[in-house]
Design a protein around this motif. Sequence first.
Motif, PDB file in Angstrom:
ATOM      1  N   TYR A 151       0.795  -1.285  -0.125  1.00 51.73           N
ATOM      2  CA  TYR A 151       0.001   0.233   0.057  1.00 51.73           C
ATOM      3  C   TYR A 151       0.898   1.225   0.165  1.00 51.73           C
ATOM      4  O   TYR A 151       0.552   2.155  -0.692  1.00 51.73           O
ATOM      5  CB  TYR A 151      -0.883   0.059   1.174  1.00 51.73           C
ATOM      6  CG  TYR A 151      -1.534   1.190   1.261  1.00 51.73           C
ATOM      7  CD1 TYR A 151      -2.955   1.514   0.331  1.00 51.73           C
ATOM      8  CD2 TYR A 151      -1.352   2.453   1.959  1.00 51.73           C
ATOM      9  CE1 TYR A 151      -3.563   2.401   0.184  1.00 51.73           C
ATOM     10  CE2 TYR A 151      -2.281   3.514   1.890  1.00 51.73           C
ATOM     11  CZ  TYR A 151      -3.327   3.767   1.243  1.00 51.73           C
ATOM     12  OH  TYR A 151      -3.997   5.017   1.197  1.00 51.73           O
ATOM     13  N   GLU A 152       1.845   1.392   0.666  1.00 49.72           N
ATOM     14  CA  GLU A 152       2.773   2.511   0.799  1.00 49.72           C
ATOM     15  C   GLU A 152       3.690   2.701  -0.354  1.00 49.72           C
ATOM     16  O   GLU A 152       3.703   3.853  -0.856  1.00 49.72           O
ATOM     17  CB  GLU A 152       3.732   2.297   2.075  1.00 49.72           C
ATOM     18  CG  GLU A 152       3.069   2.534   3.370  1.00 49.72           C
ATOM     19  CD  GLU A 152       2.365   1.182   3.791  1.00 49.72           C
ATOM     20  OE1 GLU A 152       2.627   0.291   3.303  1.00 49.72           O
ATOM     21  OE2 GLU A 152       1.639   1.323   4.795  1.00 49.72           O
ATOM     22  N   SER A 153       3.952   1.587  -1.049  1.00 51.95           N
ATOM     23  CA  SER A 153       4.727   1.964  -2.440  1.00 51.95           C
ATOM     24  C   SER A 153       3.675   2.396  -3.272  1.00 51.95           C
ATOM     25  O   SER A 153       4.196   3.129  -4.352  1.00 51.95           O
ATOM     26  CB  SER A 153       5.260   0.415  -2.699  1.00 51.95           C
ATOM     27  OG  SER A 153       6.174   0.085  -1.776  1.00 51.95           O
ATOM     28  N   CYS A 154       2.489   1.776  -3.479  1.00 52.31           N
ATOM     29  CA  CYS A 154       1.662   2.053  -4.576  1.00 52.31           C
ATOM     30  C   CYS A 154       1.168   3.548  -4.154  1.00 52.31           C
ATOM     31  O   CYS A 154       1.049   4.182  -5.134  1.00 52.31           O
ATOM     32  CB  CYS A 154       0.567   1.046  -4.377  1.00 52.31           C
ATOM     33  SG  CYS A 154      -0.811   1.151  -5.664  1.00 52.31           S
ATOM     34  N   SER A 155       0.832   3.831  -2.934  1.00 52.86           N
ATOM     35  CA  SER A 155       0.205   5.085  -2.711  1.00 52.86           C
ATOM     36  C   SER A 155       1.051   6.178  -2.924  1.00 52.86           C
ATOM     37  O   SER A 155       0.795   7.295  -3.548  1.00 52.86           O
ATOM     38  CB  SER A 155      -0.281   5.338  -1.289  1.00 52.86           C
ATOM     39  OG  SER A 155       0.619   5.086  -0.482  1.00 52.86           O
ATOM     40  N   ASN A 156       2.506   6.008  -2.652  1.00 50.28           N
ATOM     41  CA  ASN A 156       3.638   6.996  -2.980  1.00 50.28           C
ATOM     42  C   ASN A 156       3.373   7.208  -4.551  1.00 50.28           C
ATOM     43  O   ASN A 156       3.699   8.302  -5.125  1.00 50.28           O
ATOM     44  CB  ASN A 156       4.939   6.417  -2.512  1.00 50.28           C
ATOM     45  CG  ASN A 156       4.911   6.533  -1.156  1.00 50.28           C
ATOM     46  OD1 ASN A 156       4.292   7.271  -0.502  1.00 50.28           O
ATOM     47  ND2 ASN A 156       6.037   5.802  -0.586  1.00 50.28           N
ATOM     48  N   LYS A 157       3.493   6.164  -5.392  1.00 49.80           N
ATOM     49  CA  LYS A 157       3.532   6.343  -6.785  1.00 49.80           C
ATOM     50  C   LYS A 157       2.121   6.973  -7.280  1.00 49.80           C
ATOM     51  O   LYS A 157       2.519   7.742  -8.069  1.00 49.80           O
ATOM     52  CB  LYS A 157       3.709   4.959  -7.451  1.00 49.80           C
ATOM     53  CG  LYS A 157       4.044   4.608  -8.891  1.00 49.80           C
ATOM     54  CD  LYS A 157       5.314   5.481  -9.430  1.00 49.80           C
ATOM     55  CE  LYS A 157       5.450   5.253 -10.876  1.00 49.80           C
ATOM     56  NZ  LYS A 157       6.637   5.835 -11.180  1.00 49.80           N
ATOM     57  N   VAL A 158       1.256   6.550  -6.946  1.00 48.67           N
ATOM     58  CA  VAL A 158      -0.188   7.259  -7.354  1.00 48.67           C
ATOM     59  C   VAL A 158      -0.117   8.389  -7.107  1.00 48.67           C
ATOM     60  O   VAL A 158      -0.431   9.363  -7.805  1.00 48.67           O
ATOM     61  CB  VAL A 158      -1.470   6.264  -6.856  1.00 48.67           C
ATOM     62  CG1 VAL A 158      -2.709   7.237  -6.883  1.00 48.67           C
ATOM     63  CG2 VAL A 158      -1.525   4.975  -7.430  1.00 48.67           C
ATOM     64  N   ALA A 159       0.350   8.994  -5.933  1.00 48.44           N
ATOM     65  CA  ALA A 159       0.346  10.292  -5.375  1.00 48.44           C
ATOM     66  C   ALA A 159       1.308  11.226  -6.244  1.00 48.44           C
ATOM     67  O   ALA A 159       0.873  12.259  -6.730  1.00 48.44           O
ATOM     68  CB  ALA A 159       0.724  10.456  -3.697  1.00 48.44           C
ATOM     69  N   LYS A 160       2.408  10.807  -6.715  1.00 46.77           N
ATOM     70  CA  LYS A 160       3.350  11.353  -7.469  1.00 46.77           C
ATOM     71  C   LYS A 160       2.620  11.556  -8.903  1.00 46.77           C
ATOM     72  O   LYS A 160       2.899  12.699  -9.446  1.00 46.77           O
ATOM     73  CB  LYS A 160       4.459  10.571  -7.628  1.00 46.77           C
ATOM     74  CG  LYS A 160       5.367  10.887  -6.510  1.00 46.77           C
ATOM     75  CD  LYS A 160       6.841   9.955  -6.447  1.00 46.77           C
ATOM     76  CE  LYS A 160       7.529   9.921  -5.174  1.00 46.77           C
ATOM     77  NZ  LYS A 160       8.784   9.058  -5.075  1.00 46.77           N
ATOM     78  N   MET A 161       2.089  10.464  -9.345  1.00 48.82           N
ATOM     79  CA  MET A 161       1.388  10.563 -10.646  1.00 48.82           C
ATOM     80  C   MET A 161       0.441  11.598 -10.784  1.00 48.82           C
ATOM     81  O   MET A 161       0.019  12.205 -11.716  1.00 48.82           O
ATOM     82  CB  MET A 161       0.824   9.149 -11.017  1.00 48.82           C
ATOM     83  CG  MET A 161       0.237   8.991 -12.199  1.00 48.82           C
ATOM     84  SD  MET A 161      -0.668   7.338 -12.496  1.00 48.82           S
ATOM     85  CE  MET A 161      -2.113   7.862 -11.579  1.00 48.82           C
ATOM     86  N   LEU A 162      -0.526  11.902  -9.816  1.00 46.35           N
ATOM     87  CA  LEU A 162      -1.781  12.662  -9.687  1.00 46.35           C
ATOM     88  C   LEU A 162      -1.319  14.003  -9.216  1.00 46.35           C
ATOM     89  O   LEU A 162      -1.965  15.045  -9.537  1.00 46.35           O
ATOM     90  CB  LEU A 162      -2.794  12.162  -8.723  1.00 46.35           C
ATOM     91  CG  LEU A 162      -3.385  10.718  -9.196  1.00 46.35           C
ATOM     92  CD1 LEU A 162      -4.504  10.394  -8.362  1.00 46.35           C
ATOM     93  CD2 LEU A 162      -4.319  11.039 -10.758  1.00 46.35           C
ATOM     94  N   TYR A 163      -0.058  14.392  -8.644  1.00 48.49           N
ATOM     95  CA  TYR A 163       0.142  15.779  -8.023  1.00 48.49           C
ATOM     96  C   TYR A 163       0.157  16.669  -8.995  1.00 48.49           C
ATOM     97  O   TYR A 163       0.898  16.517 -10.129  1.00 48.49           O
ATOM     98  CB  TYR A 163       1.701  15.443  -7.424  1.00 48.49           C
ATOM     99  CG  TYR A 163       2.129  16.795  -6.730  1.00 48.49           C
ATOM    100  CD1 TYR A 163       1.286  17.162  -5.677  1.00 48.49           C
ATOM    101  CD2 TYR A 163       3.056  17.522  -7.224  1.00 48.49           C
ATOM    102  CE1 TYR A 163       1.668  18.479  -4.914  1.00 48.49           C
ATOM    103  CE2 TYR A 163       3.471  18.597  -6.480  1.00 48.49           C
ATOM    104  CZ  TYR A 163       2.764  19.145  -5.550  1.00 48.49           C
ATOM    105  OH  TYR A 163       3.181  20.400  -4.887  1.00 48.49           O
ATOM    106  N   LYS A 164      -0.520  17.691  -8.637  1.00 52.35           N
ATOM    107  CA  LYS A 164      -0.641  18.928  -9.590  1.00 52.35           C
ATOM    108  C   LYS A 164      -1.260  18.708 -10.976  1.00 52.35           C
ATOM    109  O   LYS A 164      -0.946  19.146 -11.983  1.00 52.35           O
ATOM    110  CB  LYS A 164       0.658  19.686  -9.530  1.00 52.35           C
ATOM    111  CG  LYS A 164       1.072  20.346  -8.344  1.00 52.35           C
ATOM    112  CD  LYS A 164       1.933  21.163  -8.405  1.00 52.35           C
ATOM    113  CE  LYS A 164       2.270  21.929  -7.229  1.00 52.35           C
ATOM    114  NZ  LYS A 164       3.222  23.038  -7.328  1.00 52.35           N
ATOM    115  N   LYS A 165      -1.995  17.570 -11.319  1.00 52.39           N
ATOM    116  CA  LYS A 165      -2.330  17.233 -12.708  1.00 52.39           C
ATOM    117  C   LYS A 165      -3.806  17.025 -12.425  1.00 52.39           C
ATOM    118  O   LYS A 165      -4.384  16.805 -13.735  1.00 52.39           O
ATOM    119  CB  LYS A 165      -1.970  15.636 -12.986  1.00 52.39           C
ATOM    120  CG  LYS A 165      -0.318  15.781 -13.357  1.00 52.39           C
ATOM    121  CD  LYS A 165       0.223  14.524 -13.764  1.00 52.39           C
ATOM    122  CE  LYS A 165       1.723  14.504 -14.262  1.00 52.39           C
ATOM    123  NZ  LYS A 165       2.465  14.310 -12.962  1.00 52.39           N
ATOM    124  N   VAL A 166      -4.410  17.209 -11.252  1.00 52.45           N
ATOM    125  CA  VAL A 166      -5.861  17.020 -11.075  1.00 52.45           C
ATOM    126  C   VAL A 166      -6.344  18.508 -10.766  1.00 52.45           C
ATOM    127  O   VAL A 166      -5.905  18.894  -9.711  1.00 52.45           O
ATOM    128  CB  VAL A 166      -6.293  16.030 -10.436  1.00 52.45           C
ATOM    129  CG1 VAL A 166      -7.967  15.889  -9.906  1.00 52.45           C
ATOM    130  CG2 VAL A 166      -5.810  14.777 -10.963  1.00 52.45           C
TER     131      VAL A 166
END
Length: 175
Positions: free
Chosen positions: A47-62
């Motif tokens: 969960y931590e690995s995935c959430s870090n990746k997802v958060a970086k992917m979405l940051y300032k793009k939504v």
Amino acid sequence: MWLCFTSAVGEGEELISPCLPPGFKSEWQHGEIVYKIKGQKAGEPLYESCSNKVAKMLYKKVHKAEEVKDLDFYTFSYYYDRAAEVGLIDKGKGGSLTVGDFEIAAKYVCKTMEISPGNSPFLCMDLTYITFLLQELGFPKSQVFKLARKIDNVETSWALGATFHYIDSLNRLQY
């Protein structure tokens, strides 16, 4: 969601995702390209690995829409299917849940997948993505969503549901 893979995309390349369970290996074909996909290394919290990746992917793009926290929302399609798959709602009737419920389910599913991948290896990724996307859109963890598959016996998609509710709320304001 393929942005949650860490390797370059190309024919025969191995794509590794921090959102897939350790030991997971598969192939996926799109067009005429066959991709080899696999999960992260064992020992890293999924969960931590995935959430870090997802958060970086979405940051300032939504685009965060502050007004959403004060509106009732229906969700459909992808959200409905994932919630039903993990038992958050009744598959036939739908139901209501919060963004926080998606997060709790994501943490549980990801933790379970560290031990046994089960039949849905992308479920950790999907639930984590839903959780972070809704928060990035401006929904607080306490925001309640109504999940339905149909309106007046017509199957809908999530975009139609959001539009339907928004137009309905505008109509109520005009009268």
